[in-house]
Design a protein around this motif. Structure first.
Motif: not given
Length: 310
Positions: A162-169, A129-136, A103-108, A178-179
């Motif tokens: 090209x504006x977001x991030x799907x993986x941070x290693x 880290x890896x996004x959870x919405x990669x169905x392919x 707490x407090x919650x949130x993605x980062x 993470x940002x």
């Protein structure tokens, strides 16, 4: 000062002289941290799918985690979630579930918590880290991305737009910091992370937030959980006739061929790419619910494409 002097250079898997992760660490396997939002509030831009939206969010996560677990470079997947239903389903796949999100919650904060837990449990393993919405997601493509991560510092992979991030290693003890959020690609660059330029990893970059994203993921080849859900009878296309339409609210109703009226709201109208609808026009629709609860979740003219059509 040029842009290149303030932004780290982007690297690819075969960049001359580019160091890769320590081979001993790779043998231990990457720790992959996947954040899963409470399903009831997930994927709001797919609201036109109605009751199927949270089920689709879970299907995305199931396919993402299953593919990550099947990746030869991955040693384990740690899921950070407070959703009991998602936790049970993902634990059954073989993921470790961290339910003590701070707490407090949130993605980062959730990602930082998961990465710290991964390092405590497996201190010699690199963390991503890896996004959870990669169905392919394809395991071989994820392995290609992880093999391109430099031996020192942090690196990230941008999403398809090209504006977001799907993986941070990161392969060392340095915090991932993470940002994620709007403009996360630029935020990670500004924070000193190296961008990975990998044109041959489309399934890793294709996260899904909108119907158009889902259509692109479908072309890449969906995982079994998402593909099965999209074969749901509730999403079977059918024909109907436009009955009423209010351009102010972008809502109205259609008549099924048996004369049954079924309402639609603005998200259903917007999902079909329409600007106007005239009563009497023939449309193609998908619906959800039964009896008095039945409603249209997608409609478009018969000459327009359906992003979810096979």
């Amino acid at each position: 000062m040029t842009e290149d002097t303030v932004r780290p250079a982007a690297v690819g898997p075969t960049a001359p002289g580019q160091p890769h992760a320590d081979r001993g660490a790779l043998r231990l396997g990457w720790s992959v941290v996947v954040p899963v939002k409470a399903l009831a509030g997930a994927k709001s831009r797919l609201a036109a799918l109605g009751p199927l939206r949270p089920r689709l969010a879970l299907a995305f996560a199931l396919d993402t985690v299953a593919a990550a677990l099947a990746c030869p470079a991955v040693g384990r997947v740690l899921v950070v979630t407070r959703d009991a239903h998602a936790a049970g389903a993902l634990r059954a796949l073989g993921a470790d579930v961290l339910a003590d999100e701070p707490e407090p919650g949130g993605l980062n904060p959730a990602l930082a918590h998961g990465a710290a837990a991964a390092l405590r449990r497996h201190p010699r393993s690199p963390v991503t880290t890896l996004s959870a919405d990669l169905p392919a997601l394809r395991p071989t493509e994820l392995a290609r991305v992880l093999a391109a991560v430099p031996a020192h510092g942090r690196a990230f992979l941008a999403d398809t737009p090209g504006t977001g991030t799907v993986l941070l290693a990161g392969t060392g003890r340095e915090p991932l910091r993470p940002a994620f959020g709007p403009g996360s690609r630029d935020a990670h660059l500004a924070g000193g992370a190296t961008e990975l330029l990998l044109p041959d990893a489309p399934s890793v970059r294709r996260d899904v937030d909108t119907p158009a994203d889902l259509a692109e993921a479908r072309l890449l080849g969906l995982g079994p959980a998402t593909a099965a859900l999209l074969r749901s009878p509730m999403l079977a296309p059918m024909q109907a006739t436009a009955f009423t339409y209010d351009p102010t609210t972008r809502s109205g109703s259609v008549l099924l061929d048996d004369g049954t009226p079924v309402p639609f709201d603005a998200p259903a109208f917007d999902a079909g790419g329409l600007r106007l609808l005239r009563p009497g026009q023939r449309v193609r629709i998908r619906t959800t619910g039964e009896g008095p609860d039945r409603r249209v979740v997608f409609l478009t003219l018969q000459t327009f494409p359906d992003p979810a059509a096979g």
